[in-house]
Design a protein around this motif. Structure first.
Motif, PDB file in Angstrom:
ATOM      1  N   ASP A 171       0.859  -1.177   0.000  1.00  0.00           N
ATOM      2  CA  ASP A 171       0.000   0.000   0.000  1.00  0.00           C
ATOM      3  C   ASP A 171       0.902   1.236   0.000  1.00  0.00           C
ATOM      4  O   ASP A 171       1.498   1.593   1.020  1.00  0.00           O
ATOM      5  N   GLU A 179      -2.546  10.923   0.474  1.00  0.00           N
ATOM      6  CA  GLU A 179      -3.588  10.557  -0.490  1.00  0.00           C
ATOM      7  C   GLU A 179      -3.207  11.073  -1.874  1.00  0.00           C
ATOM      8  O   GLU A 179      -2.265  11.862  -2.017  1.00  0.00           O
ATOM      9  N   THR A 216      -3.727   2.018  -6.233  1.00  0.00           N
ATOM     10  CA  THR A 216      -4.698   2.633  -5.318  1.00  0.00           C
ATOM     11  C   THR A 216      -5.673   1.614  -4.725  1.00  0.00           C
ATOM     12  O   THR A 216      -6.456   1.963  -3.840  1.00  0.00           O
ATOM     13  N   TRP A 217      -5.636   0.351  -5.192  1.00  0.00           N
ATOM     14  CA  TRP A 217      -6.589  -0.647  -4.692  1.00  0.00           C
ATOM     15  C   TRP A 217      -6.506  -0.842  -3.173  1.00  0.00           C
ATOM     16  O   TRP A 217      -7.557  -0.802  -2.492  1.00  0.00           O
ATOM     17  N   ARG A 250      -5.612   1.088  -0.738  1.00  0.00           N
ATOM     18  CA  ARG A 250      -6.167   2.256  -0.052  1.00  0.00           C
ATOM     19  C   ARG A 250      -7.677   2.333  -0.248  1.00  0.00           C
ATOM     20  O   ARG A 250      -8.413   2.667   0.677  1.00  0.00           O
ATOM     21  N   THR A 251      -8.141   2.018  -1.455  1.00  0.00           N
ATOM     22  CA  THR A 251      -9.574   2.078  -1.743  1.00  0.00           C
ATOM     23  C   THR A 251     -10.353   1.100  -0.883  1.00  0.00           C
ATOM     24  O   THR A 251     -11.382   1.444  -0.289  1.00  0.00           O
ATOM     25  N   ALA A 300     -13.022   2.002   2.089  1.00  0.00           N
ATOM     26  CA  ALA A 300     -14.399   1.512   1.960  1.00  0.00           C
ATOM     27  C   ALA A 300     -14.825   0.767   3.216  1.00  0.00           C
ATOM     28  O   ALA A 300     -15.970   0.893   3.669  1.00  0.00           O
ATOM     29  N   ARG A 347     -17.900   1.936  -3.085  1.00  0.00           N
ATOM     30  CA  ARG A 347     -16.604   2.463  -3.516  1.00  0.00           C
ATOM     31  C   ARG A 347     -15.831   1.433  -4.342  1.00  0.00           C
ATOM     32  O   ARG A 347     -15.085   1.792  -5.260  1.00  0.00           O
ATOM     33  N   LEU A 348     -16.010   0.163  -4.011  1.00  0.00           N
ATOM     34  CA  LEU A 348     -15.312  -0.880  -4.758  1.00  0.00           C
ATOM     35  C   LEU A 348     -15.902  -1.026  -6.153  1.00  0.00           C
ATOM     36  O   LEU A 348     -15.168  -1.260  -7.124  1.00  0.00           O
ATOM     37  N   TYR A 355     -14.529   1.762  -8.121  1.00  0.00           N
ATOM     38  CA  TYR A 355     -13.107   1.569  -8.400  1.00  0.00           C
ATOM     39  C   TYR A 355     -12.891   0.579  -9.537  1.00  0.00           C
ATOM     40  O   TYR A 355     -12.116   0.859 -10.477  1.00  0.00           O
TER      41      TYR A 355
END
Length: 581
Positions: free
Chosen positions: A2, A33, A499-500, A502-503, A507, A515-516, A519
């Motif tokens: 991450d 971010e 960014t996965w 963090r996403t 979420a 949010r997923l 994404y």
């Protein structure tokens, strides 16, 4: 890997080095971010503005000191102060290449975390009255709750999926009376279903089952006794029907909790009320009439009240009705105390749009019964409007006046149902257009995302056909020379993959599985865009028979995209097909 968590740690370490003794609670507010404008860099942090005031310094002064510190970081190619004290970073290509290696190494676990540290969380969802099959209004909450439970489990929580069965009260008596009418019909009588009864054909098998078990003997029993027998038979059939309906969306609960167990002598309501009295949380008093109520329809009387306002509610709440029976809220308090005593300090309830007024009272109840140790989040799922080609859509129904979950799944399939219901915030009303979700175009979000996964798999089939001697094993992909991926297009797609983690973490914290869905749709768009560029620029093609090393590196990138889309769809409960017909 991450990237954002990595650099958050580095920024906090830098602050400790520059300004020893900073409070850890203060540093928890430091965020790393993506900048709002990608032209400003790869990462941005608010660190200087968080710590400047406690240090008695100007934010830009702190930011300048941090910039000097990071000029020695080999993973940073440039760092600068922006605005009132933000810091923007540009990272070396090597850090993005590490992301690809991380995806190859972690595979299906890329982005998974232990943020929940194994803490128990109870996600209660659906909890529809067992008076008929699941309808489309229940479907959104069912899909949302199931995806949220998966998201929490992915993030390291010990999740229990729970269904609260409303198997007591007036609606179950009406169910029993409705089933008894179907029993009479099974015996050959001509029936007329009164207004307010349950008219759906789904009760016909209940009537037939009662006939098979009891013959005509129910006709000789007192009506009250016969209704209770019919009610029990109907409830059992309805719960089997509900489980079968939910299974069509691959939704399965761990616990089915019966409301009836809360009632009666020695039940949870009785013991909870006694405990509330001991704790001084109830009193005898009067309530003001709610707004809009007149003296004619409001009973002003002294009654047993829960001190809900002490715990954040707008008004104190009645626990006992004038006839001596318990209110629904008394059962709610007892039920959530039961959850707390089962060890749940994190509770999430997924409710329909007509329950928005319950949020504060449920949160007050949980705060009270846990003495503030437990937290409660109530997620409201707004209404779904069914359309076809933009027009209101009517379908055949099993349930009288309602479109059922089974109708929807039969029409468009489980994947489309789940993804489309998650491709919007739960607290926003939505249109579900049956024509759109059947289209195989980019305008259909679920097709667009699944096609990206299938396209990634297809690229590997092409590579095997055109370059049969190229080793495409997992080990070969993990060892690919990803340093060859240096074009802006390559790096842009890798940044999207990066960014996965963090996403998914954000979420889970926000309890927002949509949010997923957003994404994976964005990642699919970036992947399709890269593929389109390769049509015009041969140097960007994924498979290049004249350059085995670059092809293997590109395929490592393709596989990373495929893996992340698969991970995201998996959490949402949607399949990731290798081919689309």
């Amino acid at each position: 890997m991450d990237i954002f968590a990595l650099f958050t740690t580095r920024v906090i370490d830098a602050l400790h080095a520059l300004y020893p003794g900073l409070d850890s609670g203060l540093l928890a507010r430091v965020v790393v971010e993506p900048p709002r404008d990608a032209a400003h860099g790869d990462l941005s942090t608010n660190a200087a503005m968080v710590v400047a005031k406690p240090l008695g310094k100007n934010p830009r002064e702190v930011a300048t000191a941090l910039v000097e510190h990071f000029k020695a970081d080999a993973d940073v190619t440039s760092v600068e102060v922006a605005g009132p004290g933000f810091i923007n970073f540009r990272l070396a290509n090597a850090i993005w290449h590490q992301v690809l290696r991380s995806v190859a190494a972690q595979g299906a676990d890329f982005g998974r975390s232990n943020a929940g540290r194994g803490e128990k969380v109870n996600v209660e969802y659906v909890s529809a009255n067992p008076t008929g099959p699941m309808h489309v209004g229940h479907t959104r909450g069912a899909v949302f709750g199931d995806a949220l439970a998966s998201l929490m489990a992915w993030s390291g929580y010990d999740v229990t999926r729970e269904y609260y069965i409303n198997d007591t009260g007036g609606q179950t008596i009406i169910l029993g009376r409705s089933a008894l009418l179907r029993y009479r019909q099974a015996l050959g009588e001509t029936i007329e279903i009164p207004s307010g009864f349950y008219p759906g054909d789904y009760l016909i098998p209940v009537g037939e089952a009662l006939k098979a078990e009891y013959g005509t003997s129910l006709l000789d029993k007192p009506e009250e006794e016969a209704v209770l027998i019919a009610r029990e038979a109907a409830l059992a059939v309805m719960m089997d029907l509900i489980r079968a309906d939910l299974a069509q969306l691959n939704i399965h609960h761990d616990v089915f909790f019966s409301e009836r167990t809360l009632h009666g002598v020695g039940g949870d309501i009785e013991s909870t009320l006694a405990w509330l009295r001991e704790e001084g949380m109830v009193y005898e008093g009067r309530l003001e009439a709610p707004k809009g109520k007149t003296p004619e329809d409001w009973e002003d009387r002294e009654q047993t009240l829960f001190r809900a306002t002490d715990y954040g509610d707008d008004t104190d709440r009645a626990l006992i009705k004038s006839d001596g029976s318990y209110t629904y809220f008394a059962a709610d308090i007892a039920y959530h105390r039961n959850k707390y005593l089962r060890g749940f300090k994190h509770m999430i309830n997924v409710l329909g749009a007509d329950h928005s007024g319950y949020v504060k009272r449920l949160q007050a109840a949980v705060k009270a019964v846990s003495h503030g140790e437990a937290d409660m989040d109530v997620r409201i799922c707004q209404l779904v409007r069914l359309l076809k080609n933009g027009e209101p859509f009517k379908m055949s129904k099993r349930s009288g006046d309602l479109v059922t979950l089974s109708d929807v799944v039969e029409e468009v399939g489980s994947d489309a149902t789940r993804f489309m219901l998650l491709f919007r915030r739960n607290d926003a009303s939505m249109d579900f257009d049956f024509a759109l979700v059947k289209e195989q175009t980019r305008d259909n979000p679920v097709f667009y995302v699944q096609y990206a996964h299938a396209r990634a798999c297809s690229i590997f089939r092409t590579a095997r056909r055109d370059m049969p001697d190229l080793d495409l094993s997992a080990a070969a992909l993990a060892g690919a020379e990803v340093e060859l991926l240096s074009s802006p297009a390559d790096l842009e797609l890798i940044r999207m993959v990066a960014t996965w983690p963090r996403t998914v973490a954000a979420a889970a914290i926000a309890h927002e599985p949509h949010r997923l869905a957003f994404y994976v749709h964005d990642l699919a768009a970036a992947f399709h865009g890269f593929w389109a560029k390769g049509k015009d620029d041969p140097s960007l093609r994924f498979v290049n028979p004249s350059d085995a090393k670059l092809t293997l590196a590109r395929l490592a990138l393709v596989d990373a995209v495929r893996q992340v889309i698969s991970n995201g769809l998996g959490i949402l409960g949607v399949t990731a097909p290798e081919e689309l017909s």
